[in-house]
Scaffold this motif. Structure first.
Motif, PDB file in Angstrom:
ATOM      1  N   HIS A 343       0.812  -1.217   0.000  1.00 57.98           N
ATOM      2  CA  HIS A 343       0.000   0.000   0.000  1.00 57.98           C
ATOM      3  C   HIS A 343       0.844   1.265   0.000  1.00 57.98           C
ATOM      4  N   PRO A 347      -0.112   2.258  -4.377  1.00 57.83           N
ATOM      5  CA  PRO A 347      -1.428   2.556  -3.804  1.00 57.83           C
ATOM      6  C   PRO A 347      -2.561   2.020  -4.682  1.00 57.83           C
ATOM      7  N   PRO A 351      -6.921  -4.913  -3.242  1.00 53.96           N
ATOM      8  CA  PRO A 351      -5.652  -5.600  -2.953  1.00 53.96           C
ATOM      9  C   PRO A 351      -5.432  -6.806  -3.846  1.00 53.96           C
ATOM     10  N   PRO A 358      -6.429  -1.928   2.018  1.00 53.68           N
ATOM     11  CA  PRO A 358      -5.595  -0.766   2.366  1.00 53.68           C
ATOM     12  C   PRO A 358      -5.977  -0.205   3.731  1.00 53.68           C
ATOM     13  N   PRO A 362      -5.876   5.264  -0.324  1.00 55.89           N
ATOM     14  CA  PRO A 362      -4.653   5.165  -1.143  1.00 55.89           C
ATOM     15  C   PRO A 362      -4.080   6.504  -1.587  1.00 55.89           C
TER      16      PRO A 362
END
Length: 481
Positions: A343, A347, A351, A358, A362
């Motif tokens: 992360h 970003p 996932p 996250p 992000p």
């Protein structure tokens, strides 16, 4: 962590349709991220700014394509049609700096997967053909390639080696890491690379650079990022011998490589892609979000503070001073590792399958890298500095990137995942064309989930070429499981 049924915890960028929407959201989150509401066009656009390096190489604009592996070479390290298709897309993207296109192993045991490209004497013609194809396709698209600078990223995967199997690791490590040894199934007394093995590896880097120059590439990148071996040297605080503990010893690896290249491949430019800061490895918490996998103090984050979740760029600056002494001009920045704290490095709202939700919006990760790179550029104005982490910005990418360039926070905007789905984005921005919404990367992380599960990498959701592949159905099943 499956993304098949994952409901994002933060607003999608596509929902932030107006400058007021974005500004209000940034203020609510406490994120400092400047952007321009109006994009400049033609000669007034900072994206059109050209640069000539001290070595005499021309870079025709301020867009850079970052290196991305496709896990799709042959088992003897040669490019395939999939590789060539990806590189062709880079060539016709409109960007004038191609940072290595993808990581190329310098010796067999250093490959990150059994299909990673590898440069050796048997593969020289293939790498020469790749370079010539990039030059030809760029010239056909834009009229000339004299201001296109294409390099080759040289690497050894270190702790992340999987040279014989897409699932079985065969790490080469510099020190025993209390978190990463456990994460990757290594016993505490797992053997360390010897100084002699490191010396042999340095020779392999130099030999690879000589081959790169013979086949046409104008520069090589000595990779120092993302948890691979070059990066691990920088955090080898507890290693004994010539390559550990002091900053002088931990930078000896790159100094000896550069010395060898200067001798054996005179005229070849050298660049470095580095993780300018790192954090503690993260793991999935009870609520699915990422949490630190170790308590503070955490002493292994190069460019980080001892809390493990913050930056201290003092040693990063010491490393950059060494690069200046080596007369290296090309610097490509990134952060952390996609393998243990994605992360902060990449970003994303969604996932990958081996990741975690996250733990922050992000946009914090985007702003964090832009701020760190700005500090680097201010302290070291003589580097030609490429920034990263822009793909998550999606529709707002040109607006933020223009502000970064105009305010001198970086010299070039690096694009990674975005060009897998939208390779012509640089050309569109330079031409003043609106972004093609249907091609914008939405950070679904399929390009990471696929190789984590032994498949090739590509943009399966948005690129029709990958979308129609049979393995796309397999990928959907994995995400939904």
């Amino acid at each position: 962590m499956s993304t098949g049924k994952y409901k994002p915890q933060y607003p999608r960028i596509a929902q932030l349709k107006t400058a007021e929407n974005l500004r209000d959201h940034l203020a609510k989150e406490g994120i400092i991220l400047n952007f321009d509401e109006e994009l400049k066009t033609g000669e007034n656009s900072p994206f059109t700014k050209a640069h000539t390096t001290r070595a005499g190489n021309k870079i025709g604009n301020a867009f850079c394509i970052l290196p991305m592996e496709g896990w799709d070479g042959t088992t003897d390290g040669k490019p395939t049609e999939l590789t060539r298709r990806r590189w062709k897309n880079f060539a016709i993207s409109g960007a004038k700096l191609l940072w290595g296109c993808e990581a190329v192993a310098v010796q067999p045991d250093g490959r990150a997967n059994p299909n990673q490209l590898m440069i050796n004497d048997k593969n020289l013609r293939d790498f020469e053909a790749l370079y010539q194809m990039v030059e030809r396709e760029h010239q056909n698209a834009f009229g000339n390639s004299e201001d296109l600078l294409t390099g080759l990223q040289l690497t050894h995967s270190g702790r992340l080696c999987k040279p014989e199997s897409k699932t079985k690791m065969a790490p080469k490590i510099l020190y025993s890491h209390p978190v990463l040894n456990k994460k990757f199934g290594l016993v505490e007394d797992y053997p360390l690379m010897t100084d002699g093995e490191i010396s042999e590896l340095i020779d392999s880097y130099v030999a690879a650079a000589v081959r790169a120059q013979k086949t046409g590439y104008k520069f090589v990148d000595i990779k120092h990022c993302h948890g691979y071996l070059g990066h691990e040297f920088l955090s080898a605080y507890e290693r004994e011998g010539r390559y550990g503990k002091s900053i002088e010893n931990r930078t000896r690896f790159i100094r000896e490589i550069v010395s060898g290249i200067r001798t054996e491949a005179p005229g070849l430019e050298i660049g470095v892609r580095m993780s300018i800061f790192d954090w503690v490895p993260f793991k999935q918490g009870e609520d699915g979000k990422g949490i630190p996998a170790a308590e503070s103090p955490y002493p292994f984050a190069f460019g980080g503070n001892e809390s493990g979740i913050g930056e201290n760029l003092n040693e990063s600056f010491e490393f950059l001073k060494e690069l200046e002494k080596l007369d290296i001009e090309l610097l490509c920045t990134t952060a952390g590792s996609p393998y243990y704290n994605p992360h902060i490095q990449r970003p994303a709202l969604f996932p990958p399958s081996d990741g975690y939700m996250p733990p922050e919006d992000p946009l914090h990760g985007v702003a964090r890298q832009i701020e760190a790179v700005a500090k680097v550029k201010k302290a070291f104005p003589n580097f030609y500095t490429v920034g990263s982490a822009y793909s998550y910005l999606q529709e707002w990418l040109p607006s933020v990137a223009q502000n970064v360039l105009e305010s001198g926070k970086a010299d070039s905007i690096g694009l990674g995942r975005m060009v897998l789905s939208y390779p012509e984005l640089p050309a569109d921005v330079l031409a003043g064309e609106p972004m093609k919404r249907g091609k914008i990367c939405r950070t679904f992380s399929d390009c990471t989930t696929a190789p984590r599960n032994g498949m090739i990498s590509g943009c399966f959701p948005l690129d029709p070429f990958y979308k129609k592949m049979e393995i796309h159905e397999t990928l959907k099943t994995i995400k939904a499981s």
